[in-house]
Each structure stands twice: as structure tokens, then as C-alpha cells.
Write an enzyme that holds these catalytic residues in place. Sequence first.
Site, PDB file in Angstrom:
ATOM      1  CG  ASP A 143      -6.821   4.832   4.670  1.00 47.72           C
ATOM      2  OD1 ASP A 143      -7.867   4.210   4.392  1.00 47.72           O
ATOM      3  OD2 ASP A 143      -5.825   4.826   3.932  1.00 47.72           O
ATOM      4  CB  SER A 144      -9.554   1.248   6.783  1.00 47.90           C
ATOM      5  OG  SER A 144      -9.816   0.121   7.588  1.00 47.90           O
TER       6      SER A 144
END
Length: 607
Positions: A327-328
Site C-alpha cells: 500500500d502507499s
Amino acid sequence: MHDTGTESTRAPSRRTVLAATAGLSAALAVTPGAARAAGHDERLRALIARMTLEEKVGQLFVARVYGHSATDPDQADIDANLKEIGVRTAAELIAKYRVGGVIYFGWAHNTRAPHQIADLSNGIQKASLAQPRGLPVLIATDQEHGIVTRVGKPATLFPGAMAIGAGGSRSDARTLGRIAGAELRALGIRQDYAPDADVNVNPANPVIGVRSFGADPDAVAGLVAAEVKGYQAAGVAATAKHFPGHGDTAVDSHFGFPVITHSRELWEKLDAVPFRAAIRAGIDAIMTAHIMVPALDDSGDPATLSHPIVTGILREELGYDGVVVTDSLAMQGVRQKYGDDHVPVLALKAGVDQLLNPPSLDIAWNAVLDAVRSGELTEARLDESLLRVLRLKAKLGLLDEPYVTADGVDRTVGVPEHLRAADRVADRTTTLLVNRQGLLPLSRRTHPRLLVVGADPASPSGTDGPPTTVLANAFTALGFTATALSTGTAPSSATITKAVEAAGNADAVVVGTYNMSATDPQRTLVNRLIATGKPVIAIAVRNPYDVARLPDVPACLASYSWTDVELRAAARVIAGRVKPRGRLPVPVQRADDPTQVLYPLGYGLSY
């Protein structure tokens, strides 16, 4: 018609994608099984062998970049790029860091209009293929539909996951993937960070909620697998997220570090089920979650940085050998324990392949480079991930034809056939929860004048909005005389009084509610409107749990999102143009006693 620059850029693609990859997709289509894979990997390994260490490191990053154009963005976007990335344009980003992926965002001005997006995609590919040993870029975005949508109108927008869960149709989930995938591919976007495979069992979940298909792991699994097959049949890599499961948290990992307290046994029965289904469906990519799951790894590390979770469970136990993307890395959940220079190195050590959106690309890129030079990471470890990323690029046809055409955009994006399909899917999702004394369907003969009030949260990207206006327009199109009055998510007493006065001129009132709390002034608004004696119909435009806060409302429906396609479907249900067919994909507990279920999983009324 906009020129996407395809003719001028097609020649370099042939010239610069190395001979080792020539005709790779075609060869893969005709070579049988094991021999095909071996020959395929041999060609890709030859590519990897020619790459510099810096190029290898770059290939593992998926970076954000501001601007609608790869070479000529607006000045404000140049300024933002210089400040955050130290480059002016997407083309400079690629030349400096040789990134293997780019993620599009609306707020980065990447996704203004279909032809512009296609031009941007072609410009990024041209810039990358012009480099020595240049490789095509895997362009990705978060197009979940519903409340998380990066490419807006005129692209086709579908109901979000929980609405699809309410419809319960795997065929509809597959249709969504097939159509949405075809449109993304036409824009040069070949990876979608969807579907959400989280099982949402916590009504207070602030980050997943209606992004999940629901609370039943088997139902979620079936819809995840169907959507994956739809996307991938369209030539777009689907990405199941957020492994090992983000559905039972009251903390948003964008801003904090959630802890999931499920036992290993509960995890197997609940969270693991949709991910297993995605893997069986041949999922191309899986995204990790920045959550701590002590039953799976008691080190205190987030799953993204956990070797026991990424390699031990996902790779070895579940047998997954596709691409794993973080994820980011700009999210707080992954940054609390370690510095931004250590996070990407730990993610690679854990078994991740793609490093998404680090807060500082320069710090992250150099950290990985330094880790290889110091021996903390081996070059062989990078090569493992590189091979997975290149396999995916080859499978998606990027090594043979990375460009898109203006004609392809016009033939595919937002065409009437796709828009009609989205409306048909939406018609099966609206859930009728309360209908006292058969108030609905509402007849335009007995109740011709409607007042539409309620919350107007910022519209999901690229939709018409605001919701009260969309609903009023939909009712007007259905033959009613409808007036919109936005009262907001926290109506003041003056606003409530104004709405009550306006109700005097209406035959019925439709009120949109948004995530109501115990002390919410939205409740006061609804109760004051009910007290006028006018028929009141509530639409929960996000979480279906609002119905528990409205014990006296004559009618209540759940739309699961406030995108146009879902609001128009709800209006058609209220007007009796279609029958309500949605069934709750999550249970709704009583507001005064959450241990008691008010409306069970699968509940829904019809006409």
C-alpha cells in the site's frame, strides 16, 4: 478528437523494447505450459542481465507524479514535482529514477479527460522507451468504483463493492471488471488496485466500510474472484487488497497504525477466504496492508514489512507467486516504527515486489541502492522481484505494444452500451430496509412535488454531484417536480428550520443521510421533518448502519454510495420503476445495544 501521438511513438516502441522480448506475447500465446514459462523467463532473465543496478532498483518503484502531460504539465504541477520529487515532469522522473510503474491520481491532475489520460500514458511510455535499455511502464490507479474512483466521467462508473455485495451477483461483479478493465486499458492503465478483498465486520471501520463487498467471507470471496476474472479477461491486472485483511479495524492506516486482534483460526475462517479465492482465480497482484496482526507475526511490524506474513503466509502457505505491491508508503501506518529510508528495504526483505508511492522517492530509491551496495539486500533478491514485475508486463502485452490510440478511447470509454450495463447493475443493488404502510413505491400522481434534502459530501471523483441535486434531477426525469435543498452533514438549527419550512410545499420529502452518529444533527433534521406529517423517505448514501439511528422514519433505503449511478438507481426504486432487489451484505446492529442485530445479513424488502 485528440492526437495521442501514437503514430509518432509506435516506431520507438519497436526499436527500443529489446530484441529479447520481441514478439513475446505472441510467442506466449502458442507455446505450451511449462515450456512456455521456461522460454518466457529465459527471455526476461536476459533482459534483467543487461540492466544496471540503478535500473533494477527503479523498476521496483511505482511513483506518483503531478501533471496532465508527461512533458508539458501546468506550472503549478511543475512546482509540486520540483518540491516533492526534485524533477519537473513525468519524463524527467523516468529519466532520473527509471521507475517501473506510475500511479495516477485525480489530485495530481493525471486524470482530467479520456484523451488526455491516453496522451499522458503514451508520453510516459515514450519517455521510458527512449532511455538506454528502456522498458515500458506499468501504469496503475485505484479505480475501485463507488467512493474510491480516480477516472471519472465520461468513463463508465459502476456501483462500489458493498453495493455489488448487496446485489449479490457474481455475473454483475464480472461485468464490472470486464467493462471497467476495458476502459482502463484503452487509457493506457494496465493495473487496477481493485478489488477490495477485505471482509468488513466492524461497523466503525473508518477506512474500508463500503469499499468491502460485505461481512460474509464466502460471499466476498465469490465476488472478488468474479471481479478479478473480469478485469484480467480485459487485459488489466487486478490487485486484491489489503492483505492479510483490513476489515476489522477502527483505525485508518492512512493516519494511524491499526492492530487486528483476530486469532490465527479466525483469520483463516474470515480474512484469508477472499485472498485464497483471488489466488485461485489467478490474481495478478496482491497489495499489503499497513496493519499489525499479532497472531500472524508478533514482532510489532506492519504486515507490509513482515517476512512471516508476506513470504511465510502469502507466498509459502497460500502458494502465491504473483506480484506483491505495498500500500502507499506515504501512509502513517507503515512509517510509525521505522524511518522512510528503512521502510522500502524492509518491505523488499519481507518479500514485496513493488514499492508504491514513497513519501520521498529520492530517499527510498537511494536507500534500496545503498542496501544492495552494503550487502543488506542482494542483487539476486532484486532480480526475483524484477522477474515477477516483468512477467506481469509481458502478460499484459506491454513489451509488445505499450501504446494506446485515440480510436481505442473513442470505441471503448463511456460508450452507451457500457453506461447501460452500469445502470442495470445498479438497479440490482438498492436495498429497501423500512417501508411502513406501503409508502413506497411513491406515485407521481399522489405525491407529485418532492423536496430533496440532506448531506452533500464531496462527490466521489468525476461524478456530477452534489447528491441532493443528482437525486432531484433523477426524480424530475421520472416525472416528479423535485426541488433540492442541501442541508449538509452537520445541519445547523437554522438550516433544519429552513428545510422544515420548505417541506410545507412538498407532498413528500427525500433525505440523504451520511454516516450518522448518536448525537448527529442529521437525526434532528429527519425527526423534525417526520414531525411535519409529510411522508419522509431516507436514503443512507454511504453506510447502511444509518437506519439504526432512525427508528421512526416511514421509509429507508441503502444506496452504499453517493455516486450518480447509485443515486439514480435509488430514485428509480422509490418511483417504482424498478423493484428493490438489494439485500444487506452486512448486519445492522441496534444503535442502543450493538450486541443485538436489528437487520440481519441478507435482509431486504421488495414490492
